[in-house]
Design an enzyme around this catalytic site. Structure first.
Site, short mmCIF file in Angstrom:
data_model
loop_
_atom_site.label_atom_id
_atom_site.label_comp_id
_atom_site.label_asym_id
_atom_site.label_seq_id
_atom_site.Cartn_x
_atom_site.Cartn_y
_atom_site.Cartn_z
N LEU A 32 0.86 -1.18 0.00
CA LEU A 32 0.00 0.00 0.00
C LEU A 32 0.90 1.23 0.00
CD1 LEU A 32 -2.61 -1.11 2.70
CD2 LEU A 32 -2.63 -1.52 0.22
N ASP A 33 0.93 1.94 -1.12
CA ASP A 33 1.82 3.09 -1.28
C ASP A 33 1.05 4.28 -1.83
OD1 ASP A 33 4.23 4.45 -1.19
OD2 ASP A 33 4.86 3.81 -3.18
#
Length: 535
Positions: A363-364
């Protein structure tokens, strides 16, 4: 049947003034979010300040304009109000950074930090536009006060609708902030000229020409400036954010809403410029046989490119903003292939629809002051857990402090992730309690890996990168009694991010000459004005 007279199709001068004022006021209100966001963020507090200031300024203009309309309303007065607004818009285009810095120096609680800047930049022009509706109602050739008022506010509302749709769906996705500001300024000047062109007096015409030159000059001065931080290679307003690409020396950096998100050394593209991207490889020590990886959020695609080139894996990337994808291909050497697939969609929507399961989900897509809450909740974490294989790992690249008042978002997210995963680990990327990249890693295994075991695996496994420094940054679980579990129906992300407002975001950057030396914390240089604008 007799045809209508030609003049019946021509708008009255007051009606046109009201329509244009509606277009400009709503357009400027939406544009305000893009102007203020790079310095103050685009949280609910920023947008609340913008909406409140515009409503207050319009209300004050309506009130005073109504009191003066009977004795002062005329086409010339409408024209002067439009020209005054256009002149102030030119000032905003030319000096918005200076005005925001001045207003930002006022000591206020963080959630109110943007309020003085919004008042200074947008209060005066919106106040002037507020005079136009009562003046126009006085000049409208309609019997009865009610009929005149209803007509004027209906026309103004239609103008606001047009301004909202055109600014949101056409102007911001295609043009820079400076170009849009110039466009609104020239629209106001053109309307003033139309209102007065039949008059014998020359003052309004000369003033219109002078203000038009001022507006155009402000646009050019904003577009051509360069600062010591180096030139901006590319700048645009996307439907989601302000995007800039800068380059200082060999390092090219992607900024989203004024914050650094990715960097690439053009002379050595395989080098990790930002230290936190090295932490993306930590899951390779926590699971076996990684075949498929999903990145939610692309940015400059540093992580996806490294995984696709260094490991025998298939990498999928879900990136919501199409302009980010285009920019990565143009400036950050992103190339799609059989092993690197890019999907223009939101991360949650992608996970809901995909038939694949993954060994690793990264998750970026988080920012310091703008976090998509739908990617933070326990419902989303359970969705991600269901799309991971039995030995799968979730990796969340948060921007927060690991401790202290500014750690609320990280601690709430840790607590939320722990509702869906048996084991959750924390790896800060900088020392102390500064705002930084805090990496949270979650596994589906019940047994917990100690830092010593991770160091042993780091020595044994050939994953192409030494993660000793990252493992030694490991921290125990944080206290979470004072933070909530984030849920779809209650995710107070803005309140949790609020303590970080005004704090410096420390980005760990690897040494340029020796990647194996410890990383150093830097504050990236100031960005220049745009060199290449739009698309």
């Amino acid at each position: 049947m007799a045809s209508l007279p030609r003049d019946a199709w021509r708008p009255s001068p007051p009606g046109l003034a009201v329509f244009v004022s509606g277009v400009a006021s709503m357009g400027l209100e939406i544009l305000a979010g893009r102007i203020v966001a790079p310095q103050f963020g685009s949280s609910i507090y920023t947008w609340g300040s913008i909406i409140a200031v515009f409503l207050a300024a319009l209300s004050l203009g309506y009130h005073l304009g109504g009191k003066r309309a009977a004795g002062r309303a005329s086409d010339d007065r409408l024209a002067w109000l439009l020209l005054g607004t256009a002149a102030y818009v030119a000032l905003v285009v030319f000096a918005s950074d200076i005005l925001m810095a001045t207003a930002g120096a006022i000591p206020l609680p963080s959630r109110f930090a943007s309020l003085p800047a919004v008042i200074l930049l947008f209060g005066p022009p919106t106040y002037l536009l507020g005079f136009i509706s009562p003046y126009a109602a006085e000049l409208t050739e309609t019997e009865g006060v009610g009929a005149a008022s209803g007509h004027v506010y209906a026309v103004g509302t239609v103008g606001s609708i047009v301004g909202a749709f055109v600014t949101t769906f056409v102007l911001i996705p295609e043009l820079s902030v400076e170009a849009i500001g110039v466009g609104f300024g020239l629209l106001l000047v053109g309307t003033a000229l139309w209102l007065t062109w039949r008059n014998d007096r020359h003052e309004p015409t000369l003033a219109s020409i002078a203000v038009a030159l001022l507006v155009v000059g402000a646009g050019f001065s904003g577009a051509l400036g360069v600062s010591a931080g180096g030139p901006v290679l590319y700048q645009t307003q996307t439907p989601y954010q302000e995007l800039e690409v800068t380059q200082v020396g060999d390092v090219r950096t992607l900024y989203l809403d004024g914050q650094p998100h990715s960097a690439m050394d053009v002379s050595d593209p395989d080098r990790h410029v930002f230290e936190y991207t090295r932490y993306f490889h930590l899951p390779m020590l926590m699971t076996e046989d990684v075949d498929r990886v999903l990145f939610v959020g692309g940015g400059g695609f540093t992580g996806p490119k490294h995984f696709a080139s260094e490991y025998n894996v298939t990498v999928d990337v879900a990136e919501l903003d199409p302009e980010v994808i285009r920019t990565a291909k143009r400036y950050f050497r992103l190339e799609e292939s059989d092993r690197l697939n890019v999907y223009n969609t939101g991360g949650r929507q992608f996970l809901q629809k995909t038939n694949h399961t993954y060994d690793l989900i990264v998750l970026d897509a988080y920012k310091k002051d703008k976090v998509p809450f739908q990617l933070t909740t326990v419902e989303f974490m359970r969705l991600a857990e269901s799309r991971l294989d039995e030995d799968g790992v979730l990796f969340a690249n948060l921007i927060s402090a690991p401790s202290g008042p500014a750690s609320k978002f990280y601690r709430a997210e840790y607590k939320t992730i722990a509702q869906a995963f048996p084991q959750v680990y924390t790896f800060p990327t900088a020392s102390g309690s500064v705002v930084q990249n805090v990496e949270v890693v979650a596994t589906k295994r019940s047994e917990r890996l100690s830092p010593r075991e991770l160091l042993r695996r780091n020595d044994r496994r050939e994953i192409g990168i030494d993660l000793t420094a990252a493992i030694e940054m490991s921290r125990p679980p944080p206290p979470t009694d004072d933070v909530p579990i984030l849920r779809d129906d209650q995710a107070p992300v803005d309140a949790l991010l609020d303590p970080m407002v005004g704090q410096r975001y420390v980005v760990q950057r690897t040494n340029v000459t020796d990647p194996e030396t410890p990383a150093r914390a830097v504050r990236l240089p100031a960005r220049s004005r745009l060199v290449e604008a739009g698309r």
